[in-house]
Design an enzyme around this catalytic site. Structure first.
Site, PDB file in Angstrom:
ATOM      1  N   HIS A   1       0.833  -1.207   0.000  1.00  0.00           N
ATOM      2  CA  HIS A   1       0.000   0.000   0.000  1.00  0.00           C
ATOM      3  C   HIS A   1       0.863   1.251   0.000  1.00  0.00           C
ATOM      4  CE1 HIS A   1       0.484   0.803   4.383  1.00  0.00           C
ATOM      5  NE2 HIS A   1       0.375  -0.490   4.546  1.00  0.00           N
TER       6      HIS A   1
ATOM      7  N   ASP B   1       6.119   1.224   7.629  1.00  0.00           N
ATOM      8  CA  ASP B   1       4.788   0.800   7.150  1.00  0.00           C
ATOM      9  C   ASP B   1       4.268   1.768   6.094  1.00  0.00           C
ATOM     10  OD1 ASP B   1       2.364  -0.402   6.851  1.00  0.00           O
ATOM     11  OD2 ASP B   1       1.581   0.193   8.800  1.00  0.00           O
TER      12      ASP B   1
ATOM     13  N   GLU C   1      -5.092   1.832   2.754  1.00  0.00           N
ATOM     14  CA  GLU C   1      -5.031   0.621   3.575  1.00  0.00           C
ATOM     15  C   GLU C   1      -5.195   0.938   5.052  1.00  0.00           C
ATOM     16  OE1 GLU C   1      -3.348  -2.594   6.036  1.00  0.00           O
ATOM     17  OE2 GLU C   1      -2.632  -0.536   5.916  1.00  0.00           O
ATOM     18  N   GLU C   2      -4.785   2.159   5.446  1.00  0.00           N
ATOM     19  CA  GLU C   2      -4.724   2.476   6.878  1.00  0.00           C
ATOM     20  C   GLU C   2      -6.036   3.027   7.422  1.00  0.00           C
ATOM     21  OE1 GLU C   2      -2.341   1.453   8.475  1.00  0.00           O
ATOM     22  OE2 GLU C   2      -0.462   1.601   7.380  1.00  0.00           O
TER      23      GLU C   2
ATOM     24  N   HIS D   1       3.260   2.495  12.436  1.00  0.00           N
ATOM     25  CA  HIS D   1       2.397   3.543  13.013  1.00  0.00           C
ATOM     26  C   HIS D   1       3.052   4.285  14.168  1.00  0.00           C
ATOM     27  CE1 HIS D   1      -1.426   1.201  11.494  1.00  0.00           C
ATOM     28  NE2 HIS D   1      -0.462   1.314  10.591  1.00  0.00           N
TER      29      HIS D   1
ATOM     30  N   ASP E   1      -0.289   4.335   1.070  1.00  0.00           N
ATOM     31  CA  ASP E   1      -0.666   5.340   2.079  1.00  0.00           C
ATOM     32  C   ASP E   1       0.052   5.097   3.406  1.00  0.00           C
ATOM     33  OD1 ASP E   1      -2.325   2.990   2.289  1.00  0.00           O
ATOM     34  OD2 ASP E   1      -3.606   4.080   3.686  1.00  0.00           O
TER      35      ASP E   1
ATOM     36  N   GLU F   1       4.371  -5.984   3.566  1.00  0.00           N
ATOM     37  CA  GLU F   1       4.268  -5.328   4.881  1.00  0.00           C
ATOM     38  C   GLU F   1       5.502  -5.700   5.714  1.00  0.00           C
ATOM     39  OE1 GLU F   1       2.013  -3.334   6.230  1.00  0.00           O
ATOM     40  OE2 GLU F   1       0.143  -3.570   5.097  1.00  0.00           O
TER      41      GLU F   1
HETATM   42 ZN   LIG Z   1       0.841  -1.442   6.376  1.00  0.00          ZN
END
Ligand SMILES: [Zn+2]
Length: 362
Positions: free
Chosen positions: A71, A102, A132-133, A335, A73, A161
């Site tokens: 992803h 991430d 995705e987030e 994150h 984003d 990931e």
């Molecule tokens: Zn991710």
């Protein structure tokens, strides 16, 4: 518009360039444009664009096709852009900034390998997706799976990931449920005229805390389940016997169980109590018995482990495509405001993908 990304150059520089294009969920147009334009010059790839999803495919007529997805984003920035570099005590290069872990490290790996693999032995579909987030319904991979499932056709999928550059197979399913206990409200000076719903929570919590979660082997990997109360609410005011108490419970289940089987299991454990299932997401089997997966394991080396969280590999699994997670960076840093990615992980993952897929057609 930023300069096109240099996919043939240093993969660590590429990671810096990707981090420096801010792409918080919902704001992926610029990075998707860049990815699309950077892939276009490579003759081995047919590049498709759908919203902010970019799909680049080889069309070599190989007998097998794999999907490698990531992803674009990130979660919101936290004073961690633009990217920067430090060196650890061993002199190893560490890249910092939002998305380093991430998962722009994984995206850098995908882009670098997509450019390098001119004659892959399996056809490859490289997928770069948005959102995705955030909420499930916005997920770009989910949208493509619904609207253009043919884009994702493959016999095996890798999601880049963060996994510390190790293979993590499948993923656990997750379920949210509540146990709602009802009593009879009364003045606390005359408690015997009511029935205390909070007191009824005691045996439910006791059953949960004494429950032995299972460790389940699926396709050679061990998944460790968890059944836990995650929230409790009840009570009105200091002089009222409460007539309601709600316990929220989360169940993380191994991918040998379907959502229906997981529901049956929870109802069995909490037999006698009013269980209501709010949400359930299926897990994904690791599929390490597939030939493409076995060769991938050999190319990467080391020991595969079970993925304990829920990831988009479950989307592939729902389409009948076995999938694993494999990407640079420590997943526990995803994150985090201080997320980072070791340069060595990025290089190792890129090289492993190239080892796995290069060579004459089989
Ligand atoms: Zn991710």
């Amino acid at each position: 518009m930023s300069a096109p990304l240099d996919l043939r150059g240093d993969v660590v520089k590429l990671l810096h360039a990707l981090i420096d294009v801010e792409s918080v969920s919902g704001n992926e147009t610029q990075i998707a444009d860049l990815v699309e334009q950077s892939l276009q010059p490579f003759g081995q790839l047919t590049v498709l664009r759908d919203g902010n999803v970019v799909v680049a495919r080889t069309e070599l007529g190989r007998s097998e096709r794999v999907v490698i997805a990531g992803h674009l984003d990130t979660v919101p920035i936290a004073g961690n852009l633009p990217s920067w570099t430090t060196h650890d005590s061993a002199g190893k290069e560490i890249i910092w900034g939002r998305g380093a872990c991430d998962m722009k490290g994984g995206v850098a790996v995908q882009l670098s390998a997509a450019a390098a693999l001119v004659h892959p032995r399996r056809d490859v579909t490289w997928v770069f997706y948005d959102n995705e987030e955030v909420e499930e319904f916005r997920n770009g991979l989910g949208r493509i799976a619904r609207e253009h499932p043919e884009y994702l056709e493959a016999s095996f999928a890798v999601l880049c990931e963060p996994t510390n550059a190790r293979i993590e197979g499948g993923c656990q399913g997750t379920m949210l449920l509540t146990v709602e206990l009802t009593g009879v409200a009364a003045h606390s000076a005359r408690a015997w005229m009511g029935h205390n719903a909070i007191h009824d929570a005691g045996p439910v919590l006791q059953r949960l805390s004494s429950h032995q979660s299972q460790q389940i082997e699926v396709d050679g990997l061990i998944y460790r389940e968890g059944l836990n109360a995650v929230r409790i609410s009840g009570g009105i005011v200091g002089n009222v016997i409460p007539d309601r108490c709600v316990i929220d419970v989360n169940y993380r289940f191994a991918p040998d169980k379907s959502p229906a089987e997981a529901k049956d299991y929870v109802r069995q454990v909490l037999d006698g109590y009013p269980v209501r299932i709010l949400d359930v997401a299926a897990g994904a089997r690791p599929g390490l018995d597939q030939p493409a997966a076995a060769e991938f394991l050999r190319a990467v080396g080391g020991q595969a482990t079970a993925k304990l969280g829920w990831t988009d590999v479950a989307r592939f699994s729902a389409m009948g495509i076995p999938a694993v997670n494999f990407g640079p960076g420590d997943p526990t840093k995803a994150h985090a405001d201080d997320e980072f990615c070791p340069a060595d992980d990025v290089v190792a993952c890129r090289d492993a993908l190239i080892r796995w897929l290069s060579g004459p057609s089989g």
